[in-house]
Design a protein around this motif. Structure first.
Motif, PDB file in Angstrom:
ATOM      1  N   VAL A  47      51.703  25.361  40.757  1.00  0.00           N
ATOM      2  CA  VAL A  47      53.041  24.819  40.526  1.00  0.00           C
ATOM      3  C   VAL A  47      53.893  25.015  41.776  1.00  0.00           C
ATOM      4  O   VAL A  47      54.583  24.091  42.230  1.00  0.00           O
ATOM      5  N   ARG A  48      53.839  26.221  42.358  1.00  0.00           N
ATOM      6  CA  ARG A  48      54.589  26.508  43.586  1.00  0.00           C
ATOM      7  C   ARG A  48      54.208  25.549  44.701  1.00  0.00           C
ATOM      8  O   ARG A  48      55.065  24.971  45.364  1.00  0.00           O
ATOM      9  N   SER A 106      52.830  22.547  44.572  1.00  0.00           N
ATOM     10  CA  SER A 106      53.292  21.179  44.299  1.00  0.00           C
ATOM     11  C   SER A 106      54.800  21.056  44.513  1.00  0.00           C
ATOM     12  O   SER A 106      55.277  20.088  45.117  1.00  0.00           O
ATOM     13  N   THR A 107      55.531  22.044  44.038  1.00  0.00           N
ATOM     14  CA  THR A 107      56.985  22.036  44.175  1.00  0.00           C
ATOM     15  C   THR A 107      57.382  22.099  45.650  1.00  0.00           C
ATOM     16  O   THR A 107      58.237  21.325  46.108  1.00  0.00           O
ATOM     17  N   ILE A 163      61.371  30.199  45.737  1.00  0.00           N
ATOM     18  CA  ILE A 163      61.123  28.986  44.969  1.00  0.00           C
ATOM     19  C   ILE A 163      60.118  29.267  43.848  1.00  0.00           C
ATOM     20  O   ILE A 163      60.200  28.686  42.783  1.00  0.00           O
ATOM     21  N   MET A 172      59.491  19.428  47.948  1.00  0.00           N
ATOM     22  CA  MET A 172      60.751  19.848  48.561  1.00  0.00           C
ATOM     23  C   MET A 172      60.693  19.812  50.088  1.00  0.00           C
ATOM     24  O   MET A 172      61.700  19.540  50.734  1.00  0.00           O
TER      25      MET A 172
END
Length: 140
Positions: free
Chosen positions: A118-119, A121-122, A86, A126
């Motif tokens: 960013v990772r 939060s993503t 991801i 998800m």
């Protein structure tokens, strides 16, 4: 950006999750209803079967069905199964970590720290969305 493989995988799983869990779903039905090329769909469903998300039954009354409870299958899991990491850079990947060749000091790399945020939060978004929730969106 999601690959077509992952997009189609999501569409197929959402379609299956919306069906009667006691009745396997035919590839041709998924392909037709979700407008997914049948040969490509076959490969995607085999990957999902290999990772234990789907099961299949051959012969009359056969097709694909969910092995896992859709409330336990997260969007993050599906993306990792179908697309891999991801994270946007290998140096911030949790499951596929690789040090960047051109980075002399990861601890002081602004890009590394930014993309780790960013990772995180993503992944939080998800991990918080399940197949069950996705299947309920737009359902009448």
């Amino acid at each position: 950006m999601l690959s077509k493989k992952t997009k189609y995988g999501f569409k197929a799983l959402i379609y299956i999750a919306r069906q009667d869990p006691a009745v396997p779903v035919l590839i041709s039905d998924i392909s037709e209803k979700e407008r997914i090329p049948k040969k490509f769909l076959e490969a995607i469903l085999l990957d999902l079967k290999k990772f234990g998300i789907l099961g299949s039954k051959k012969g009359k009354g056969g097709g694909y069905y969910l092995l896992k409870d859709p409330k336990t299958v997260t969007a993050a899991t599906l993306i990792r199964v179908l697309d891999g990491p991801i994270a946007m850079l290998p140096c911030v990947s949790l499951n596929f970590y690789e040090r960047c060749d051109d980075c002399p000091d990861e601890d002081n790399c602004s890009l590394h720290h930014f993309l780790a945020d960013v990772r995180d939060s993503t992944i939080n978004m998800m991990q918080g969305k399940t197949l069950h929730q996705l299947a309920a969106i737009g359902e009448l």
